[in-house]
Design an enzyme around this catalytic site. Sequence first.
Site, mmCIF file in Angstrom:
data_model
loop_
_atom_site.group_PDB
_atom_site.id
_atom_site.type_symbol
_atom_site.label_atom_id
_atom_site.label_comp_id
_atom_site.label_asym_id
_atom_site.label_seq_id
_atom_site.Cartn_x
_atom_site.Cartn_y
_atom_site.Cartn_z
ATOM 1 N N GLU A 32 0.741 -1.306 -0.162
ATOM 2 C CA GLU A 32 -0.022 0.006 0.053
ATOM 3 C C GLU A 32 0.747 1.241 0.045
ATOM 4 O O GLU A 32 0.447 2.096 0.550
ATOM 5 C CB GLU A 32 -0.863 -0.098 1.108
ATOM 6 C CG GLU A 32 -2.299 -1.036 1.005
ATOM 7 C CD GLU A 32 -3.130 -0.684 -0.095
ATOM 8 O OE1 GLU A 32 -3.057 0.438 -0.451
ATOM 9 O OE2 GLU A 32 -3.646 -1.600 -0.412
ATOM 10 N N GLY A 33 2.009 1.180 -0.736
ATOM 11 C CA GLY A 33 2.835 2.399 -0.856
ATOM 12 C C GLY A 33 3.938 2.133 0.293
ATOM 13 O O GLY A 33 3.574 2.207 1.667
#
Length: 596
Positions: free
Chosen positions: A442-443
């Site tokens: 998610e980054g």
Amino acid sequence: MADYSAPLRDMQFLLKEVFEADKLWLSLPGARDTVDPDTADAILEEAAKIASSLLAPLNRSGDEEGCQWNEGVVTTPKGFKEAYNTFIEGGWCGLGGNPDFGGMGMPKMLGAQVEEMVQSANISFGLYPMLTAGACLAIDAHASEELKQTYLPNLYSGVWAGSMCLTEPHSGTDLGIIRTKAEPNGDGSYAITGTKIFITGGEHDLSENIIHLVLAKLPDAPAGSRGISLFLAPKFKVTEEGGVGERNPVFCGSIEHKMGIKASATCVMNFDGAQGWLVGEPNKGLACMFTMMNYERLGVGVQGLAAAERSYQNAVEYAKDRIQGRSATGVVAKDKAADPIIVHPDVRRMLMTMRALIEGSRAFSTYVAKYLDISKYSDDATAKQHAEAMVALLTPVAKAFLTDRGLDSTVLGQQVFGGHGYIREWGQEQLVRDVRIAQIYEGTNGIQALDLMGRKVAMNGGKFVELYAGEVADFIEANRDRSELQEFVEPLAAVFERLSDVTEYVLETVEQDPNAVGAASVEYLDLFGYAAFAHVWAMMAKVAIEKQAGDSSGFYDAKLKTARFYFRRLLPRTVSLAESIKSGSSDMMALDVEQF
């Protein structure tokens, strides 16, 4: 491993006493008709039962067995399908979903507590409904009415599951260079062709259908991220009656063999002309994805908190039982050959650090969830705009700081066990392995730090930080004359002055040094995180002081003692962080590439 016990008292303390969620929900048109105090309590209590009795017992066996791939078919570990069926029968997949399509419509402040319990019990299991919820957010916000009617009811019920297909072998953070193509079929649908990797829940045996949200490029798409569109491509096509039809040509080529979360299927997905439908406007796919990113990134932050909580519970039980040596102040367990290790200062240091970070994480994630609820439900344009700015600023902090501290806490919990923490029997090593991914997906946390420092601070001249600092200043001003709160209010004011000073330094430096943002970003996010925790800890301490008298349970007394530990032992870390930031980028960039 200790049995998992959901921290319901602490959750209720935050919702009812610190943030007064009941009053907030009554003020929000979209929330007041779906939730009330009794409903919220019932949901938390039932979630605690599901987490402790259904999901937690599958955590270790799921890790040992893992998911299995055989010619495109993925099988989850023994017991997972039965647990999933029980889970969806309770309606848990649709907890925060739109009631118009069968969701329960519960606010994120409540949903975040449920997510924590599920993830504490079994992170691998929790990823399946988490990805479904994320897909639902994007569909509900951007898809056509026809797509919503066709897909949301079955997704909210959990009969169908969702996945997000973003990453490609050559394209991770830089989505602008993806190669997956979407060709118009001439009937309103598109033929999607390409390969996606690291797809959580891309294939499994839990649900009768899997609905993939896929980033791809249209033939005439602009270059870079401006040319990305979002498509919905089901594993099985949907019949006119709304049932499962023929197989769509999207297949799982393999699953990854991973460090942790082994019961979560992480898939390579091959789209071979799979039929899909556009979600949102052409070339606006990233905007559609970012609708759910704030929720998903907070959810990943909660994973860090959840693993830390489980590790803490295990470590406390072990520290009370394990005997080694004698207390420095004299014999404690006179009937035993040694004292329990919880008497030793170093063990207390580890346990108190975990406790302070966990309770701070829970409060901060609830605080961010509050602004997600206001931005979603409020009909006050000013309040909505303020909430959206706060969410934009605080989301990267919630994702990165909570997962960094989550890993720290699971390692500390493992350390309490000594050698026993390194072996399988006690479960601590699995928590370390499972939570490690939360800093990456998610980054990555480095990207979150760049997002905070670059986009949310430097690009707008620090305006978002000023908004947040203003809210903290209001709290400080309201409590400045309360002598019993000065041990919290004064260091809170000091750390936000330090944060303001460092922010100003970076904003001034970036004009002359292109590397200033990148060099400062990680330490800046950490400093911001510790400052934000000081804010929520001061809020908790205020309530604890007001309610301590007459409390025979010791809950508020423990809360105050933990708050003091945080302010005196952990918050001073911000001094060294500030000095590191002010050292600039020159030393960091000094070596020539050949010198590495």
